[in-house]
Motif scaffolding. Sequence first.
Motif, PDB file in Angstrom:
ATOM      1  N   GLY A  52     -12.696   0.708   3.582  1.00 42.08           N
ATOM      2  CA  GLY A  52     -13.060   0.050   2.332  1.00 42.08           C
ATOM      3  C   GLY A  52     -12.082   0.326   1.202  1.00 42.08           C
ATOM      4  N   TYR A  53     -11.050   1.069   1.475  1.00 44.74           N
ATOM      5  CA  TYR A  53     -10.036   1.330   0.452  1.00 44.74           C
ATOM      6  C   TYR A  53      -8.702   1.623   1.136  1.00 44.74           C
ATOM      7  CZ  TYR A  53     -11.943   5.922   1.685  1.00 44.74           C
ATOM      8  OH  TYR A  53     -12.403   7.004   2.378  1.00 44.74           O
ATOM      9  N   TRP A  54      -7.640   1.630   0.319  1.00 45.25           N
ATOM     10  CA  TRP A  54      -6.290   1.795   0.865  1.00 45.25           C
ATOM     11  C   TRP A  54      -5.960   3.263   1.124  1.00 45.25           C
ATOM     12  CZ3 TRP A  54      -3.123  -1.743  -2.968  1.00 45.25           C
ATOM     13  CH2 TRP A  54      -3.382  -3.071  -2.643  1.00 45.25           C
ATOM     14  N   ALA A  55      -6.591   3.852   2.090  1.00 44.17           N
ATOM     15  CA  ALA A  55      -6.250   5.242   2.424  1.00 44.17           C
ATOM     16  C   ALA A  55      -4.797   5.269   2.911  1.00 44.17           C
ATOM     17  CB  ALA A  55      -7.184   5.751   3.502  1.00 44.17           C
ATOM     18  N   CYS A  56      -4.080   6.317   2.548  1.00 42.53           N
ATOM     19  CA  CYS A  56      -2.677   6.457   2.940  1.00 42.53           C
ATOM     20  C   CYS A  56      -2.538   6.284   4.459  1.00 42.53           C
ATOM     21  CB  CYS A  56      -2.178   7.840   2.522  1.00 42.53           C
ATOM     22  SG  CYS A  56      -0.476   8.129   3.009  1.00 42.53           S
ATOM     23  N   PRO A  57      -1.647   5.396   4.893  1.00 42.84           N
ATOM     24  CA  PRO A  57      -1.525   5.141   6.330  1.00 42.84           C
ATOM     25  C   PRO A  57      -1.015   6.338   7.145  1.00 42.84           C
ATOM     26  CG  PRO A  57      -0.038   3.696   5.071  1.00 42.84           C
ATOM     27  CD  PRO A  57      -0.801   4.501   4.077  1.00 42.84           C
ATOM     28  N   CYS A  58      -0.346   7.282   6.482  1.00 40.68           N
ATOM     29  CA  CYS A  58       0.285   8.398   7.219  1.00 40.68           C
ATOM     30  C   CYS A  58      -0.522   9.686   7.160  1.00 40.68           C
ATOM     31  CB  CYS A  58       1.683   8.650   6.686  1.00 40.68           C
ATOM     32  SG  CYS A  58       2.659   7.157   6.664  1.00 40.68           S
ATOM     33  N   ARG A  59      -1.737   9.591   6.633  1.00 36.92           N
ATOM     34  CA  ARG A  59      -2.593  10.774   6.566  1.00 36.92           C
ATOM     35  C   ARG A  59      -3.937  10.431   7.188  1.00 36.92           C
ATOM     36  NH1 ARG A  59      -0.157  11.016   0.861  1.00 36.92           N
ATOM     37  NH2 ARG A  59       0.982  12.972   0.831  1.00 36.92           N
ATOM     38  N   LEU A  60      -4.603  11.425   7.745  1.00 41.19           N
ATOM     39  CA  LEU A  60      -5.902  11.171   8.348  1.00 41.19           C
ATOM     40  C   LEU A  60      -6.965  11.178   7.255  1.00 41.19           C
ATOM     41  CD1 LEU A  60      -7.386  10.677  11.004  1.00 41.19           C
ATOM     42  CD2 LEU A  60      -7.844  13.124  11.084  1.00 41.19           C
ATOM     43  N   ALA A  61      -7.574  10.011   7.027  1.00 38.48           N
ATOM     44  CA  ALA A  61      -8.608   9.904   5.998  1.00 38.48           C
ATOM     45  C   ALA A  61      -9.923  10.434   6.542  1.00 38.48           C
ATOM     46  CB  ALA A  61      -8.758   8.446   5.577  1.00 38.48           C
ATOM     47  N   GLU A  62     -10.767  10.930   5.632  1.00 35.78           N
ATOM     48  CA  GLU A  62     -12.090  11.382   6.071  1.00 35.78           C
ATOM     49  C   GLU A  62     -13.075  10.218   6.147  1.00 35.78           C
ATOM     50  OE1 GLU A  62     -13.883  14.935   5.123  1.00 35.78           O
ATOM     51  OE2 GLU A  62     -12.087  15.887   4.307  1.00 35.78           O
ATOM     52  N   ASP A  76      -1.837  10.476  -5.372  1.00 36.85           N
ATOM     53  CA  ASP A  76      -1.514  11.403  -6.473  1.00 36.85           C
ATOM     54  C   ASP A  76      -0.171  12.092  -6.249  1.00 36.85           C
ATOM     55  OD1 ASP A  76      -4.031  10.749  -7.272  1.00 36.85           O
ATOM     56  OD2 ASP A  76      -4.814  12.798  -7.339  1.00 36.85           O
ATOM     57  N   TYR A  77       0.355  12.015  -5.030  1.00 44.79           N
ATOM     58  CA  TYR A  77       1.569  12.775  -4.685  1.00 44.79           C
ATOM     59  C   TYR A  77       2.823  11.916  -4.701  1.00 44.79           C
ATOM     60  CZ  TYR A  77      -2.521  15.246  -3.206  1.00 44.79           C
ATOM     61  OH  TYR A  77      -3.766  15.814  -3.208  1.00 44.79           O
ATOM     62  N   ARG A  78       2.664  10.616  -4.910  1.00 42.57           N
ATOM     63  CA  ARG A  78       3.817   9.721  -4.845  1.00 42.57           C
ATOM     64  C   ARG A  78       4.901  10.092  -5.849  1.00 42.57           C
ATOM     65  NH1 ARG A  78       3.669   3.520  -6.824  1.00 42.57           N
ATOM     66  NH2 ARG A  78       3.023   4.634  -8.695  1.00 42.57           N
ATOM     67  N   ASP A  79       4.518  10.208  -7.122  1.00 41.33           N
ATOM     68  CA  ASP A  79       5.550  10.398  -8.145  1.00 41.33           C
ATOM     69  C   ASP A  79       6.271  11.740  -8.036  1.00 41.33           C
ATOM     70  OD1 ASP A  79       4.466   7.956  -8.714  1.00 41.33           O
ATOM     71  OD2 ASP A  79       4.706   8.161 -10.871  1.00 41.33           O
ATOM     72  N   CYS A  88       8.154   8.458  -1.250  1.00 39.99           N
ATOM     73  CA  CYS A  88       6.795   8.971  -1.084  1.00 39.99           C
ATOM     74  C   CYS A  88       6.650   9.460   0.352  1.00 39.99           C
ATOM     75  CB  CYS A  88       5.760   7.904  -1.433  1.00 39.99           C
ATOM     76  SG  CYS A  88       5.573   6.585  -0.217  1.00 39.99           S
ATOM     77  N   TYR A  89       5.565  10.125   0.641  1.00 37.79           N
ATOM     78  CA  TYR A  89       5.369  10.749   1.957  1.00 37.79           C
ATOM     79  C   TYR A  89       5.563   9.754   3.113  1.00 37.79           C
ATOM     80  CZ  TYR A  89       3.029  13.559   5.543  1.00 37.79           C
ATOM     81  OH  TYR A  89       2.730  14.260   6.680  1.00 37.79           O
ATOM     82  N   CYS A  90       5.070   8.524   2.928  1.00 39.46           N
ATOM     83  CA  CYS A  90       5.173   7.519   3.989  1.00 39.46           C
ATOM     84  C   CYS A  90       6.490   6.757   3.955  1.00 39.46           C
ATOM     85  CB  CYS A  90       4.080   6.473   3.839  1.00 39.46           C
ATOM     86  SG  CYS A  90       2.418   7.068   4.007  1.00 39.46           S
ATOM     87  N   ILE A 108       9.343  13.759   5.018  1.00 35.99           N
ATOM     88  CA  ILE A 108       9.398  14.832   4.020  1.00 35.99           C
ATOM     89  C   ILE A 108       8.180  15.736   4.214  1.00 35.99           C
ATOM     90  CG2 ILE A 108      10.686  13.403   2.374  1.00 35.99           C
ATOM     91  CD1 ILE A 108       7.981  13.171   0.793  1.00 35.99           C
ATOM     92  N   PRO A 109       8.222  16.943   3.660  1.00 36.43           N
ATOM     93  CA  PRO A 109       7.064  17.839   3.855  1.00 36.43           C
ATOM     94  C   PRO A 109       5.798  17.284   3.190  1.00 36.43           C
ATOM     95  CG  PRO A 109       8.955  19.032   2.943  1.00 36.43           C
ATOM     96  CD  PRO A 109       9.299  17.580   2.891  1.00 36.43           C
ATOM     97  N   GLU A 110       4.653  17.640   3.728  1.00 32.94           N
ATOM     98  CA  GLU A 110       3.365  17.221   3.154  1.00 32.94           C
ATOM     99  C   GLU A 110       3.066  18.072   1.926  1.00 32.94           C
ATOM    100  OE1 GLU A 110       1.173  15.458   2.168  1.00 32.94           O
ATOM    101  OE2 GLU A 110      -0.406  15.211   3.669  1.00 32.94           O
ATOM    102  N   ARG A 111       2.855  17.429   0.797  1.00 24.91           N
ATOM    103  CA  ARG A 111       2.582  18.123  -0.460  1.00 24.91           C
ATOM    104  C   ARG A 111       1.080  18.270  -0.703  1.00 24.91           C
ATOM    105  NH1 ARG A 111       5.376  18.147  -5.410  1.00 24.91           N
ATOM    106  NH2 ARG A 111       7.045  16.993  -4.415  1.00 24.91           N
TER     107      ARG A 111
END
Lengths: 170, 92
Positions: A52-62, A76-79, A88-90, A108-111
Amino acid sequence: MSDRVEVTGKEVDKLYERLNREAEASGYHLNTDVEHTKDLVEGLLVNEKRYGYWACPCRLAEGIKEKDLDIICPCDYRDPDLNDYGTCYCALYVSQAVLKGEKNLGSIPERRPSSEERKRAKPKSIAKGVSSLPLPVWRCKVCGYLCAREDPPEVCPICKAKKERFERFI
Amino acid sequence: MEMKHVKGKNKGNIMMYALSTCGWCKKTKRLLNEMGVEYDYTDVDLLEGEEKAKAMEELEHWNPRRSFPTLVINNECIVGYQEEKIKEAIGA
Ligand code: SF4
Protein backbone atom coordinates in the motif's frame (compact mmCIF):
# COMPACT_ATOMS: atom_id res chain seq x y z
CA MET A 1 4.61 -17.93 -0.54
CA SER A 2 3.22 -14.44 -1.15
CA ASP A 3 1.19 -13.86 -4.26
CA ARG A 4 3.27 -12.63 -7.13
CA VAL A 5 2.26 -9.09 -7.94
CA GLU A 6 2.26 -8.17 -11.60
CA VAL A 7 3.19 -4.75 -12.87
CA THR A 8 2.98 -3.75 -16.54
CA GLY A 9 5.72 -2.04 -18.54
CA LYS A 10 3.32 0.82 -19.15
CA GLU A 11 2.88 1.43 -15.43
CA VAL A 12 6.65 1.39 -14.98
CA ASP A 13 7.22 3.88 -17.82
CA LYS A 14 4.55 6.20 -16.44
CA LEU A 15 5.99 6.31 -12.92
CA TYR A 16 9.53 6.54 -14.29
CA GLU A 17 8.56 9.65 -16.30
CA ARG A 18 6.87 11.19 -13.29
CA LEU A 19 9.74 10.57 -10.89
CA ASN A 20 12.22 11.86 -13.43
CA ARG A 21 10.20 15.05 -13.91
CA GLU A 22 9.75 15.62 -10.19
CA ALA A 23 13.40 14.90 -9.44
CA GLU A 24 14.73 17.31 -12.05
CA ALA A 25 12.29 20.00 -10.95
CA SER A 26 13.69 19.99 -7.43
CA GLY A 27 17.40 19.43 -7.96
CA TYR A 28 17.49 15.63 -7.69
CA HIS A 29 18.47 13.20 -10.43
CA LEU A 30 17.47 9.68 -11.33
CA ASN A 31 20.19 7.19 -12.19
CA THR A 32 20.83 7.25 -15.95
CA ASP A 33 21.31 3.45 -15.98
CA VAL A 34 17.74 3.17 -17.21
CA GLU A 35 17.56 -0.63 -16.92
CA HIS A 36 18.50 -0.41 -13.24
CA THR A 37 16.25 2.57 -12.59
CA LYS A 38 13.24 0.92 -14.22
CA ASP A 39 13.88 -2.27 -12.23
CA LEU A 40 13.62 -0.14 -9.09
CA VAL A 41 10.51 1.69 -10.29
CA GLU A 42 8.95 -1.72 -10.91
CA GLY A 43 9.96 -2.68 -7.35
CA LEU A 44 8.23 0.44 -6.01
CA LEU A 45 5.04 -0.44 -7.90
CA VAL A 46 5.15 -4.06 -6.69
CA ASN A 47 5.56 -2.83 -3.12
CA GLU A 48 2.73 -0.34 -3.56
CA LYS A 49 0.42 -3.19 -4.58
CA ARG A 50 1.79 -5.46 -1.87
CA TYR A 51 1.94 -3.07 1.10
CA GLY A 52 0.00 0.00 0.00
CA TYR A 53 3.00 2.31 -0.09
CA TRP A 54 6.35 2.72 -1.83
CA ALA A 55 8.52 0.68 0.50
CA CYS A 56 12.17 0.83 -0.57
CA PRO A 57 12.70 -1.93 -3.15
CA CYS A 58 16.13 -2.88 -1.74
CA ARG A 59 15.10 -3.32 1.88
CA LEU A 60 12.82 -5.87 3.49
CA ALA A 61 9.66 -4.05 4.55
CA GLU A 62 7.69 -5.18 7.57
CA GLY A 63 4.42 -4.38 5.88
CA ILE A 64 3.30 -2.16 8.77
CA LYS A 65 3.33 1.44 7.62
CA GLU A 66 4.41 3.04 10.91
CA LYS A 67 7.39 0.72 11.09
CA ASP A 68 8.37 1.27 7.47
CA LEU A 69 7.84 5.04 7.43
CA ASP A 70 11.56 5.79 7.29
CA ILE A 71 12.02 3.59 4.21
CA ILE A 72 9.11 4.86 2.15
CA CYS A 73 10.66 6.21 -1.05
CA PRO A 74 12.25 8.73 -0.96
CA CYS A 75 13.59 7.36 2.32
CA ASP A 76 14.99 9.33 5.29
CA TYR A 77 18.47 8.12 4.26
CA ARG A 78 18.52 9.30 0.65
CA ASP A 79 19.98 12.76 1.15
CA PRO A 80 22.77 11.78 3.58
CA ASP A 81 23.71 8.93 1.21
CA LEU A 82 23.69 11.29 -1.77
CA ASN A 83 26.07 13.53 0.17
CA ASP A 84 28.42 10.77 1.27
CA TYR A 85 28.29 8.33 -1.66
CA GLY A 86 26.68 10.19 -4.53
CA THR A 87 23.81 7.72 -4.62
CA CYS A 88 20.89 6.52 -2.54
CA TYR A 89 21.07 2.98 -1.16
CA CYS A 90 19.26 1.51 -4.19
CA ALA A 91 20.91 3.85 -6.73
CA LEU A 92 17.56 5.19 -7.89
CA TYR A 93 18.73 8.74 -7.13
CA VAL A 94 22.27 9.89 -7.86
CA SER A 95 24.27 13.06 -7.36
CA GLN A 96 25.42 15.52 -10.01
CA ALA A 97 28.96 14.10 -9.80
CA VAL A 98 27.72 10.59 -10.59
CA LEU A 99 25.61 11.98 -13.41
CA LYS A 100 28.67 13.58 -14.95
CA GLY A 101 30.51 10.28 -14.70
CA GLU A 102 32.99 11.56 -12.12
CA LYS A 103 32.05 8.81 -9.72
CA ASN A 104 31.31 5.12 -10.28
CA LEU A 105 28.33 3.42 -8.76
CA GLY A 106 28.20 0.28 -6.66
CA SER A 107 26.42 -1.00 -3.57
CA ILE A 108 26.90 1.29 -0.59
CA PRO A 109 26.72 0.42 3.11
CA GLU A 110 23.29 0.31 4.78
CA ARG A 111 22.80 3.45 6.88
CA ARG A 112 19.40 2.54 8.30
CA PRO A 113 19.78 1.59 11.97
CA SER A 114 18.89 -2.02 12.84
CA SER A 115 15.38 -2.70 14.13
CA GLU A 116 16.73 -2.84 17.72
CA GLU A 117 18.46 0.52 17.30
CA ARG A 118 15.31 2.01 15.81
CA LYS A 119 13.23 0.80 18.75
CA ARG A 120 15.68 2.33 21.20
CA ALA A 121 15.98 5.69 19.43
CA LYS A 122 13.99 8.43 21.09
CA PRO A 123 12.21 11.05 19.02
CA LYS A 124 14.26 14.22 18.76
CA SER A 125 13.30 16.85 21.30
CA ILE A 126 11.94 20.12 20.06
CA ALA A 127 14.30 23.08 20.27
CA LYS A 128 13.36 25.21 23.28
CA GLY A 129 13.82 28.88 23.98
CA VAL A 130 11.90 30.10 20.97
CA SER A 131 8.48 29.52 22.45
CA SER A 132 7.54 33.07 21.56
CA LEU A 133 7.24 32.08 17.89
CA PRO A 134 3.71 32.65 16.65
CA LEU A 135 3.67 29.32 14.75
CA PRO A 136 5.32 25.91 15.05
CA VAL A 137 8.08 25.03 12.57
CA TRP A 138 7.81 21.72 10.72
CA ARG A 139 10.72 19.86 9.16
CA CYS A 140 10.56 17.35 6.32
CA LYS A 141 12.61 14.35 7.48
CA VAL A 142 13.42 13.46 3.89
CA CYS A 143 14.90 16.68 2.54
CA GLY A 144 15.05 19.10 5.47
CA TYR A 145 12.52 21.59 4.10
CA LEU A 146 11.23 23.87 6.88
CA CYS A 147 7.96 25.74 7.10
CA ALA A 148 6.19 27.72 9.79
CA ARG A 149 2.45 26.99 9.83
CA GLU A 150 -0.22 25.34 11.99
CA ASP A 151 0.24 21.92 10.36
CA PRO A 152 2.70 20.40 7.91
CA PRO A 153 1.70 20.53 4.22
CA GLU A 154 -0.03 17.53 2.59
CA VAL A 155 3.02 16.94 0.44
CA CYS A 156 6.51 18.38 0.77
CA PRO A 157 6.83 20.98 -2.00
CA ILE A 158 10.49 20.05 -2.48
CA CYS A 159 10.76 16.27 -2.34
CA LYS A 160 7.08 15.22 -2.50
CA ALA A 161 7.24 13.25 0.75
CA LYS A 162 3.82 13.00 2.42
CA LYS A 163 2.63 14.84 5.52
CA GLU A 164 3.42 11.98 7.90
CA ARG A 165 7.15 12.39 7.14
CA PHE A 166 7.25 15.81 8.83
CA GLU A 167 8.42 16.34 12.40
CA ARG A 168 7.91 19.29 14.71
CA PHE A 169 11.23 21.14 14.61
CA ILE A 170 10.62 24.23 16.75
CA MET B 1 13.16 -22.91 3.20
CA GLU B 2 12.32 -22.60 -0.44
CA MET B 3 15.41 -22.27 -2.60
CA LYS B 4 15.51 -21.63 -6.28
CA HIS B 5 18.18 -23.48 -8.14
CA VAL B 6 19.93 -22.12 -11.22
CA LYS B 7 21.83 -24.66 -13.29
CA GLY B 8 25.33 -24.02 -14.53
CA LYS B 9 28.99 -24.82 -14.02
CA ASN B 10 29.73 -26.12 -10.55
CA LYS B 11 32.09 -23.64 -8.88
CA GLY B 12 31.37 -24.81 -5.38
CA ASN B 13 28.57 -23.77 -3.07
CA ILE B 14 26.98 -20.44 -4.05
CA MET B 15 23.99 -19.22 -2.09
CA MET B 16 22.28 -15.86 -2.36
CA TYR B 17 19.79 -14.08 -0.11
CA ALA B 18 17.87 -11.62 -2.25
CA LEU B 19 14.72 -9.55 -2.60
CA SER B 20 12.62 -9.90 -5.73
CA THR B 21 12.27 -6.10 -5.98
CA CYS B 22 15.87 -5.08 -5.37
CA GLY B 23 18.00 -3.61 -8.15
CA TRP B 24 21.40 -4.70 -6.85
CA CYS B 25 20.02 -8.22 -6.33
CA LYS B 26 18.93 -8.28 -9.98
CA LYS B 27 22.36 -7.11 -11.06
CA THR B 28 23.99 -9.84 -8.97
CA LYS B 29 21.72 -12.52 -10.44
CA ARG B 30 22.52 -11.26 -13.94
CA LEU B 31 26.23 -11.41 -13.20
CA LEU B 32 25.99 -15.00 -11.95
CA ASN B 33 23.87 -15.94 -14.96
CA GLU B 34 26.39 -14.37 -17.35
CA MET B 35 29.17 -16.26 -15.64
CA GLY B 36 27.12 -19.41 -16.12
CA VAL B 37 27.66 -20.76 -12.65
CA GLU B 38 25.37 -22.99 -10.61
CA TYR B 39 23.76 -21.30 -7.62
CA ASP B 40 20.83 -21.28 -5.23
CA TYR B 41 18.89 -18.22 -4.15
CA THR B 42 15.88 -17.23 -2.17
CA ASP B 43 13.80 -14.07 -2.54
CA VAL B 44 13.07 -13.39 1.10
CA ASP B 45 10.28 -10.88 0.40
CA LEU B 46 8.29 -13.66 -1.27
CA LEU B 47 8.47 -15.92 1.78
CA GLU B 48 5.98 -15.78 4.63
CA GLY B 49 5.68 -16.43 8.33
CA GLU B 50 8.03 -18.99 9.74
CA GLU B 51 9.87 -19.53 6.49
CA LYS B 52 10.67 -15.84 6.24
CA ALA B 53 11.79 -15.67 9.87
CA LYS B 54 14.03 -18.68 9.34
CA ALA B 55 15.59 -17.19 6.24
CA MET B 56 16.28 -13.92 8.07
CA GLU B 57 17.83 -15.80 10.97
CA GLU B 58 20.08 -17.68 8.59
CA LEU B 59 20.98 -14.44 6.83
CA GLU B 60 21.79 -12.77 10.14
CA HIS B 61 24.34 -15.48 10.83
CA TRP B 62 26.24 -14.39 7.70
CA ASN B 63 25.43 -10.71 7.69
CA PRO B 64 24.29 -9.19 11.02
CA ARG B 65 22.90 -6.13 9.19
CA ARG B 66 20.59 -8.43 7.26
CA SER B 67 20.91 -6.45 4.03
CA PHE B 68 20.49 -7.56 0.43
CA PRO B 69 21.97 -9.04 -1.64
CA THR B 70 24.06 -11.26 0.59
CA LEU B 71 26.07 -13.83 -1.26
CA VAL B 72 27.78 -16.81 0.35
CA ILE B 73 30.42 -18.32 -1.92
CA ASN B 74 32.09 -21.37 -0.40
CA ASN B 75 31.63 -19.96 3.12
CA GLU B 76 32.87 -16.50 2.13
CA CYS B 77 30.25 -13.81 2.61
CA ILE B 78 29.93 -10.87 0.20
CA VAL B 79 27.43 -8.13 1.03
CA GLY B 80 26.10 -5.99 -1.80
CA TYR B 81 26.76 -6.04 -5.52
CA GLN B 82 30.54 -6.14 -5.72
CA GLU B 83 31.44 -7.35 -9.17
CA GLU B 84 35.20 -7.77 -8.67
CA LYS B 85 34.91 -9.50 -5.31
CA ILE B 86 32.26 -11.88 -6.61
CA LYS B 87 34.33 -12.80 -9.66
CA GLU B 88 37.38 -13.32 -7.49
CA ALA B 89 35.56 -15.51 -4.98
CA ILE B 90 34.14 -17.66 -7.77
CA GLY B 91 37.52 -17.84 -9.41
CA ALA B 92 36.50 -16.58 -12.83
S1 SF4 C 1 15.50 6.89 -2.10
FE1 SF4 C 1 15.66 5.42 -0.46
S2 SF4 C 1 13.75 4.27 -0.63
FE2 SF4 C 1 14.01 5.31 -2.56
S3 SF4 C 1 15.02 3.85 -3.85
FE3 SF4 C 1 16.60 5.13 -2.91
S4 SF4 C 1 17.25 4.01 -1.09
FE4 SF4 C 1 15.31 3.11 -1.75
